[in-house]
Write a protein that holds these residues in place. Structure first.
Motif, mmCIF file in Angstrom:
data_model
loop_
_atom_site.group_PDB
_atom_site.id
_atom_site.type_symbol
_atom_site.label_atom_id
_atom_site.label_comp_id
_atom_site.label_asym_id
_atom_site.label_seq_id
_atom_site.Cartn_x
_atom_site.Cartn_y
_atom_site.Cartn_z
ATOM 1 N N GLY A 115 -14.436 -35.683 -45.138
ATOM 2 C CA GLY A 115 -13.597 -36.779 -44.673
ATOM 3 C C GLY A 115 -13.109 -36.642 -43.243
ATOM 4 N N PHE A 116 -13.469 -35.559 -42.551
ATOM 5 C CA PHE A 116 -13.084 -35.400 -41.146
ATOM 6 C C PHE A 116 -13.798 -36.459 -40.313
ATOM 7 N N ARG A 117 -13.080 -36.963 -39.290
ATOM 8 C CA ARG A 117 -13.685 -37.913 -38.368
ATOM 9 C C ARG A 117 -13.334 -37.530 -36.938
ATOM 10 N N PRO A 118 -14.226 -37.829 -36.004
ATOM 11 C CA PRO A 118 -13.951 -37.486 -34.602
ATOM 12 C C PRO A 118 -12.753 -38.267 -34.061
ATOM 13 N N ILE A 119 -11.984 -37.596 -33.224
ATOM 14 C CA ILE A 119 -10.864 -38.229 -32.520
ATOM 15 C C ILE A 119 -10.828 -37.673 -31.104
ATOM 16 N N GLY A 120 -10.004 -38.257 -30.260
ATOM 17 C CA GLY A 120 -9.827 -37.759 -28.903
ATOM 18 C C GLY A 120 -8.844 -36.600 -28.870
ATOM 19 N N ARG A 121 -9.012 -35.729 -27.915
ATOM 20 C CA ARG A 121 -8.092 -34.588 -27.763
ATOM 21 C C ARG A 121 -6.650 -35.056 -27.602
ATOM 22 N N ALA A 122 -6.450 -36.168 -26.906
ATOM 23 C CA ALA A 122 -5.097 -36.670 -26.659
ATOM 24 C C ALA A 122 -4.403 -37.124 -27.939
ATOM 25 N N ASP A 123 -5.178 -37.355 -29.009
ATOM 26 C CA ASP A 123 -4.611 -37.803 -30.283
ATOM 27 C C ASP A 123 -4.126 -36.653 -31.163
ATOM 28 N N VAL A 124 -4.291 -35.429 -30.696
ATOM 29 C CA VAL A 124 -3.876 -34.244 -31.448
ATOM 30 C C VAL A 124 -2.423 -33.927 -31.106
ATOM 31 N N PRO A 125 -1.586 -33.612 -32.112
ATOM 32 C CA PRO A 125 -0.184 -33.285 -31.828
ATOM 33 C C PRO A 125 -0.059 -32.132 -30.827
ATOM 34 N N ALA A 126 0.982 -32.184 -30.014
ATOM 35 C CA ALA A 126 1.189 -31.194 -28.949
ATOM 36 C C ALA A 126 1.190 -29.762 -29.473
ATOM 37 N N ALA A 127 1.830 -29.511 -30.611
ATOM 38 C CA ALA A 127 1.898 -28.140 -31.146
ATOM 39 C C ALA A 127 0.500 -27.593 -31.423
ATOM 40 N N VAL A 128 -0.386 -28.422 -31.947
ATOM 41 C CA VAL A 128 -1.754 -27.997 -32.230
ATOM 42 C C VAL A 128 -2.521 -27.811 -30.922
ATOM 43 N N GLN A 129 -2.286 -28.682 -29.962
ATOM 44 C CA GLN A 129 -2.962 -28.561 -28.667
ATOM 45 C C GLN A 129 -2.578 -27.281 -27.937
ATOM 46 N N GLU A 130 -1.433 -26.722 -28.250
ATOM 47 C CA GLU A 130 -0.985 -25.489 -27.599
ATOM 48 C C GLU A 130 -1.546 -24.233 -28.262
ATOM 49 N N SER A 131 -2.324 -24.385 -29.321
ATOM 50 C CA SER A 131 -2.913 -23.231 -30.013
ATOM 51 C C SER A 131 -3.944 -22.545 -29.119
ATOM 52 N N VAL A 132 -4.214 -21.286 -29.410
ATOM 53 C CA VAL A 132 -5.228 -20.529 -28.664
ATOM 54 C C VAL A 132 -6.583 -21.222 -28.782
ATOM 55 N N GLU A 133 -6.862 -21.759 -29.950
ATOM 56 C CA GLU A 133 -8.134 -22.451 -30.178
ATOM 57 C C GLU A 133 -8.322 -23.587 -29.178
ATOM 58 N N PHE A 134 -7.268 -24.374 -28.942
ATOM 59 C CA PHE A 134 -7.347 -25.504 -28.019
ATOM 60 C C PHE A 134 -7.264 -25.060 -26.565
ATOM 61 N N THR A 135 -6.414 -24.087 -26.265
ATOM 62 C CA THR A 135 -6.174 -23.732 -24.862
ATOM 63 C C THR A 135 -7.229 -22.813 -24.261
ATOM 64 N N SER A 136 -7.870 -21.958 -25.095
ATOM 65 C CA SER A 136 -8.809 -21.026 -24.476
ATOM 66 C C SER A 136 -10.018 -20.647 -25.326
ATOM 67 N N ALA A 137 -9.913 -20.652 -26.636
ATOM 68 C CA ALA A 137 -11.024 -20.160 -27.463
ATOM 69 C C ALA A 137 -12.204 -21.120 -27.496
ATOM 70 N N CYS A 138 -11.930 -22.416 -27.514
ATOM 71 C CA CYS A 138 -13.004 -23.421 -27.557
ATOM 72 C C CYS A 138 -13.035 -24.194 -26.240
ATOM 73 N N PRO A 139 -14.222 -24.514 -25.773
ATOM 74 C CA PRO A 139 -14.304 -25.262 -24.515
ATOM 75 C C PRO A 139 -13.826 -26.700 -24.675
ATOM 76 N N ALA A 140 -13.481 -27.309 -23.570
ATOM 77 C CA ALA A 140 -13.006 -28.693 -23.566
ATOM 78 C C ALA A 140 -14.066 -29.655 -24.082
ATOM 79 N N SER A 141 -15.326 -29.237 -24.067
ATOM 80 C CA SER A 141 -16.404 -30.102 -24.541
ATOM 81 C C SER A 141 -16.535 -30.112 -26.069
ATOM 82 N N ALA A 142 -15.791 -29.255 -26.787
ATOM 83 C CA ALA A 142 -15.888 -29.184 -28.246
ATOM 84 C C ALA A 142 -15.438 -30.501 -28.881
ATOM 85 N N LEU A 143 -16.108 -30.874 -29.961
ATOM 86 C CA LEU A 143 -15.763 -32.063 -30.721
ATOM 87 C C LEU A 143 -14.453 -31.822 -31.467
#
Length: 155
Positions: A115-143
């Motif tokens: 049931g997962f669907r693609p969304i934009g990075r900007a649609d992710v809550p700020a707390a999740v965007q601050e995770s290591v996964e978002f900030t450095s572990a995965c590239p900005a090009s990741a889905l």
């Protein structure tokens, strides 16, 4: 949480599992950055004393980040990744999570079956965007994908 999958057992990771989790993730070329801080919400799939799969949740109040879904190469293709993902989604529900997010570069076709669907990075809550996964572990090009958890589990 102990769930049997044929001769394998899914359960919560414990600190002594860390070296095997690291070895597994490195063997399938997934990052380990930031994962150790979320070991208490990491699930492992064991056969005997060997960890052959894992999946992790990072909890951010009513949101979660799913990552590090991995199965050892010798066990791939046997639905174990699906079983681990379902178990992680069940854990998220138990923890009161309402929305779960993930980043992927290689599994964009795998997660929609849950049931997962693609969304934009900007649609992710700020707390999740601050995770290591978002900030450095995965590239900005990741889905980026999201699943609302208000619905019943996917069978």
């Amino acid at each position: 949480m102990r769930k049997s999958i044929t001769n394998e057992i899914v359960g919560r990771a414990v600190p002594t599992d860390w070296p095997q989790i690291v070895a597994l993730l490195k063997s399938v070329e997934l990052p380990i950055d930031g994962l150790e801080e979320h070991l208490e919400t990491t699930l492992v799939l064991r056969t005997g004393n060997e960890i052959i799969g894992c999946a992790a949740l990072e909890l951010y109040d009513r949101f979660a980040l799913l990552h590090s879904v991995a199965v050892a190469k010798a066990y791939q293709g046997k639905s174990m990744g699906q079983d681990l993902t379902k178990a992680c989604l069940d854990l998220a529900r138990e923890c009161g999570v309402k929305q779960i997010y993930l980043l992927t570069e290689i599994a964009g076709e795998f997660f929609p079956r849950f049931g997962f669907r693609p969304i934009g990075r900007a649609d992710v809550p700020a707390a999740v965007q601050e995770s290591v996964e978002f900030t450095s572990a995965c590239p900005a090009s990741a889905l980026v994908m999201m699943l609302p958890l208000e619905q019943e589990p996917v069978s």
